[in-house]
Design a protein around this motif. Structure first.
Motif, PDB file in Angstrom:
ATOM      1  N   ASN A 168     -32.233   4.705 -19.509  1.00  0.00           N
ATOM      2  CA  ASN A 168     -31.535   3.507 -19.053  1.00  0.00           C
ATOM      3  C   ASN A 168     -30.457   3.071 -20.040  1.00  0.00           C
ATOM      4  O   ASN A 168     -29.754   2.099 -19.786  1.00  0.00           O
ATOM      5  N   ASP A 169     -30.405   3.781 -21.170  1.00  0.00           N
ATOM      6  CA  ASP A 169     -29.365   3.513 -22.150  1.00  0.00           C
ATOM      7  C   ASP A 169     -29.392   2.061 -22.635  1.00  0.00           C
ATOM      8  O   ASP A 169     -28.348   1.446 -22.815  1.00  0.00           O
ATOM      9  N   VAL A 170     -30.596   1.509 -22.794  1.00  0.00           N
ATOM     10  CA  VAL A 170     -30.696   0.196 -23.438  1.00  0.00           C
ATOM     11  C   VAL A 170     -31.076   0.425 -24.897  1.00  0.00           C
ATOM     12  O   VAL A 170     -31.664   1.452 -25.248  1.00  0.00           O
ATOM     13  N   ARG A 171     -30.738  -0.545 -25.748  1.00  0.00           N
ATOM     14  CA  ARG A 171     -31.087  -0.403 -27.151  1.00  0.00           C
ATOM     15  C   ARG A 171     -32.602  -0.414 -27.303  1.00  0.00           C
ATOM     16  O   ARG A 171     -33.281  -1.239 -26.692  1.00  0.00           O
ATOM     17  N   SER A 172     -33.112   0.517 -28.071  1.00  0.00           N
ATOM     18  CA  SER A 172     -34.547   0.485 -28.342  1.00  0.00           C
ATOM     19  C   SER A 172     -34.786   0.976 -29.755  1.00  0.00           C
ATOM     20  O   SER A 172     -33.999   1.738 -30.310  1.00  0.00           O
TER      21      SER A 172
ATOM     22  N   ASN B 244     -38.902   0.463 -15.306  1.00  0.00           N
ATOM     23  CA  ASN B 244     -37.502   0.469 -14.871  1.00  0.00           C
ATOM     24  C   ASN B 244     -37.101  -0.886 -14.305  1.00  0.00           C
ATOM     25  O   ASN B 244     -36.029  -1.404 -14.614  1.00  0.00           O
ATOM     26  N   LEU B 245     -37.969  -1.456 -13.481  1.00  0.00           N
ATOM     27  CA  LEU B 245     -37.642  -2.772 -12.903  1.00  0.00           C
ATOM     28  C   LEU B 245     -37.580  -3.850 -13.986  1.00  0.00           C
ATOM     29  O   LEU B 245     -36.753  -4.748 -13.925  1.00  0.00           O
ATOM     30  N   LEU B 246     -38.473  -3.731 -14.980  1.00  0.00           N
ATOM     31  CA  LEU B 246     -38.510  -4.755 -16.036  1.00  0.00           C
ATOM     32  C   LEU B 246     -37.203  -4.794 -16.831  1.00  0.00           C
ATOM     33  O   LEU B 246     -36.747  -5.863 -17.228  1.00  0.00           O
ATOM     34  N   ILE B 247     -36.620  -3.619 -17.049  1.00  0.00           N
ATOM     35  CA  ILE B 247     -35.340  -3.596 -17.760  1.00  0.00           C
ATOM     36  C   ILE B 247     -34.307  -4.414 -16.979  1.00  0.00           C
ATOM     37  O   ILE B 247     -33.532  -5.177 -17.527  1.00  0.00           O
ATOM     38  N   GLN B 248     -34.353  -4.263 -15.645  1.00  0.00           N
ATOM     39  CA  GLN B 248     -33.406  -5.011 -14.816  1.00  0.00           C
ATOM     40  C   GLN B 248     -33.755  -6.495 -14.772  1.00  0.00           C
ATOM     41  O   GLN B 248     -32.872  -7.344 -14.681  1.00  0.00           O
ATOM     42  N   LEU B 249     -35.043  -6.803 -14.832  1.00  0.00           N
ATOM     43  CA  LEU B 249     -35.468  -8.202 -14.764  1.00  0.00           C
ATOM     44  C   LEU B 249     -35.163  -8.935 -16.072  1.00  0.00           C
ATOM     45  O   LEU B 249     -34.592 -10.019 -16.068  1.00  0.00           O
ATOM     46  N   LEU B 250     -35.562  -8.335 -17.200  1.00  0.00           N
ATOM     47  CA  LEU B 250     -35.359  -9.005 -18.489  1.00  0.00           C
ATOM     48  C   LEU B 250     -33.885  -8.978 -18.871  1.00  0.00           C
ATOM     49  O   LEU B 250     -33.367  -9.927 -19.444  1.00  0.00           O
TER      50      LEU B 250
END
Lengths: 470, 470
Positions: free
Chosen positions: B226-230, B197-203
């Protein structure tokens, strides 16, 4: 049904209030049932009319009783019926017994990091307050958990947290914050920051999140890092402005009604009601995140009831932490979910493991259920009450050059001053002073905030204050 | 410079390899410097040529040495120079001393939840493996931390984690995984889920995240929540398919090269290089999240080097956990950030408090730095090596009806079978069997996977296996 005991230190009005509330929760008094009239109850118990009036007023304020004009007072409760055994007996009697018993615990308490957490400017060092935490008790509980649990400590725990801790928190909230939440709906997590991150995933990224302006910066940062829509909502003297909230178009209101940082506002019941009404209306689903920050510290009267307990629409999520009341290095926070959201939690978030080690959870469970936590809070209160008086005295010593704005709650307040000496003297005593302007969003700082400062005394030194005042 | 000791249980080739690597890290050997020729070194040390060849081959595989045709072997290292004192002496000698010393620790080890975590179907109960964790040592360390640290346990710790633990992990990674990362760049967090979870915010949410198909479901769930593209990226026999990775357009590759779940693939060095090359190219910034899952268990030869240590472009983030190797109720994971990302972390994420309690961190730091963790892993290895042989024997007992696909690594492998008796017998021994189809994304399940099953023996009972085979 009502028993009162004049030998307790607890006020008679509170004893009456708690007796009736217990009867409502346990189903002895049902919705629609009429309460004994105030006058008659006063006679029966041999207390003054005003005492009964105060008790009824509190029950009305908390929504458990409604007054029907000229016909009397009626029970109003649609919550779950709770077995008496779950309510830990008569809470006010318990509390009295506990207060009388705690003389063997030395020193005060430490909540030093509380405001240091809220106000990142505060020094990270622990001052006198650190020495006041009952560390020997904590260490003893740790040793006994280790001894008694043994290898069971290695067993996985439920995703929401250890049953013992959730049950202890449920009891604590009932006793101290006056609402009942089944322990299953309490979710343990490692810090409020972590829980806010989970809440975004639980509520959904399509929501837009409203935060208080001015306000605590961390939630704003977390919404920003998660790239969800968020809006700063203006405050008025009663807390978040409902008109501004409505106009902003947000669907989640993130608020701290118990004691707002940095203004110190305590949200009155009427405003709490208005915001709950806001949450229950609207075409889209709406929620309130209630950060119960600083609710432990109220310097006069009973703390106002938590919004979680006032809400009958499943709209309020209650969040609080032990990291600040025990120690910043113990990362344990929790949230209480309303009924509908709990099911969604299980479905969407059930795969997440509980992020807090089992060992810490068992230790804290005992610390709470054996009464140490409340004793610690009570000692903290006494200590901070003394410090608060000294800080106010210090402010008075500056005469007309300092105007204090204080609401009888929390470990900070605001002042208006152009006297540069204030900051200096405060620094000597471990009191931090910051411009309130730092807590406003860009371009929203009001012109008249120029000389307004936030005075934070969570790390203040009682000794230094005394020596500077003498 | 090279000293070898024939009395150690450590192979001569490994001693030579570690001596040279130490000299490279400490700057005794500089980039461009020519190594002694293989033949000459073999003569000097009195070892066979093949021994030196193996050592050089390992150094080449890990990228510390390059072979120039007909002119010899040259040092190739642009990393930081590390003081000798930081490298905990000569690691192979240390290890030997430790192995000889650990006879006072009883029992084996427990890693029971390892694959149970990976395979949610595995029973949540701890079986024999639970009894093997050196709990008495762990409890003793807890007590001594409590006694020695005292109220210092209440002090706040740095946002990245306690210095003692980060330093112990840095030393451990150097000793066991063969790469050096300064302890400041190790970030401690409560579980890999939290770190992802933190990495999504960091990257950043503008990235698109590629996961292995088939693969472990949790990261996929976390990206979805997190609703990011994957994107699901196809695997071939060597791991994530580089062509598919390139074509997918993702900018972050989330992979488990040490031992892939569920296929069991161990990614060869050549494929690791290709994926690092992919990450270093492209117009947008690209990253690799290396989940070092199961790297502790390799049944023949040395474990392959971690990609983190192979990368010289600041592209690889290394993630691993102790929750699975120690106990699921101890939630401690960590990640190693490459240089550029560490600065970004401090800037963007620095306000997050460390989510793991200080007490657990200090205890684990001692458990690692006093050598107990590696002893525990070694005992686990021995135990699982025995269990693995029994499980393979069980598979053989089904004759031609079961084809085993196993890569000498990890606590699971795949089989192809149409024999319904297999599942039954496995269940009796605490072995879980699941169709590999459960780990493919929708509509991507290959037709020939029909009879392919994942055999997970992390919770297997040695006793039951023995009784069923006799």
């Amino acid at each position: 049904m009502i028993e009162i005991n004049r030998e307790l230190k607890i006020s008679l009005y509170q004893q009456i209030y708690e007796n009736i509330k217990r009867d409502i929760f346990t189903g002895r008094l049902c919705t629609g049932e009429k309460l004994t009239s105030k006058r008659r109850l006063a006679e029966q118990l041999g207390v003054s009319l005003i005492t009964v009036e105060n008790a009824y007023a509190q029950l009305i304020a908390e929504g458990y009783v409604r007054a029907a004009e000229k016909s009397g007072y009626f029970v109003q409760y649609n919550g779950e019926i709770i077995p008496l055994s779950r309510l830990s007996g008569n809470t006010c009697f318990d509390e009295a017994a506990r207060n009388e018993n705690d003389s063997h615990l030395k020193g005060g308490s430490r909540l030093g990091e509380k405001a240091a957490e809220k106000d990142e400017s505060a020094a990270p060092t622990i001052t006198e307050s650190a020495e006041c935490f009952p560390f020997t008790v904590w260490a003893r509980l740790m040793r006994s958990v280790l001894l008694e649990k043994g290898t069971a400590l290695l067993q996985p725990i439920p995703n929401g947290g250890a049953a013992e801790l959730r049950s202890a928190v449920s009891d604590y909230l009932y006793r101290v914050r006056g609402f009942y939440v089944p322990s299953e709906r309490i979710i343990i997590g490692s810090g409020t920051e972590y829980l806010y991150n989970l809440l975004i995933q639980l509520l959904g990224r399509e929501h837009s999140y409203g935060t208080e302006n001015p306000g605590y910066r961390k939630p704003i940062e977390i919404y920003r890092l998660n790239d969800v829509r968020s809006e700063l909502i203006a405050m008025d003297d009663c807390g978040m402005d409902v008109k501004a909230l409505e106009e902003s178009g947000v669907s989640v209101a993130h608020i701290s009604p118990a004691h707002h940082f940095p203004t110190g506002t305590v949200m009155p019941i009427s405003r709490r009601r208005e915001i709950i009404t806001w949450a229950k209306s609207g075409r889209k689903e709406r929620f309130i995140i209630e950060d119960d920050y600083d609710s432990e510290f109220r310097w006069s009267g009973r703390p106002l009831p938590a919004m979680f307990g006032m809400d009958d629409g499943g709209r309020v999520i209650y969040v609080n932490t032990f990291s600040q009341t025990i120690a910043p290095s113990v990362r344990i926070s929790y949230m209480c979910l309303p009924e509908g959201l709990y099911e969604r939690w299980q479905e969407r978030m059930g795969f997440y493991s509980c992020s807090v080690p089992a060992f810490e959870q068992y230790t804290l469970a005992r610390f709470i259920s054996e009464g140490y936590f409340e004793r610690h809070i009570n000692r903290s209160k006494k200590r901070y009450r003394r410090i608060r008086e000294l800080v106010l005295e210090l402010m008075e010593s500056f005469g007309d050059s300092v105007t204090v704005n204080e609401e009888n709650a929390g470990l900070h307040f605001t002042i208006k001053t152009d006297n540069t000496e204030v900051r200096e003297k405060c620094a000597l005593c471990g009191i931090t002073i910051r411009s309130i302007r730092e807590y406003y969003g860009n371009d929203t700082t009001p012109a008249d905030s120029e000389q307004v400062y936030v005075v934070n005394y969570s790390n203040a030194s009682e000794k230094r204050l005394m020596s500077i005042l003498n």
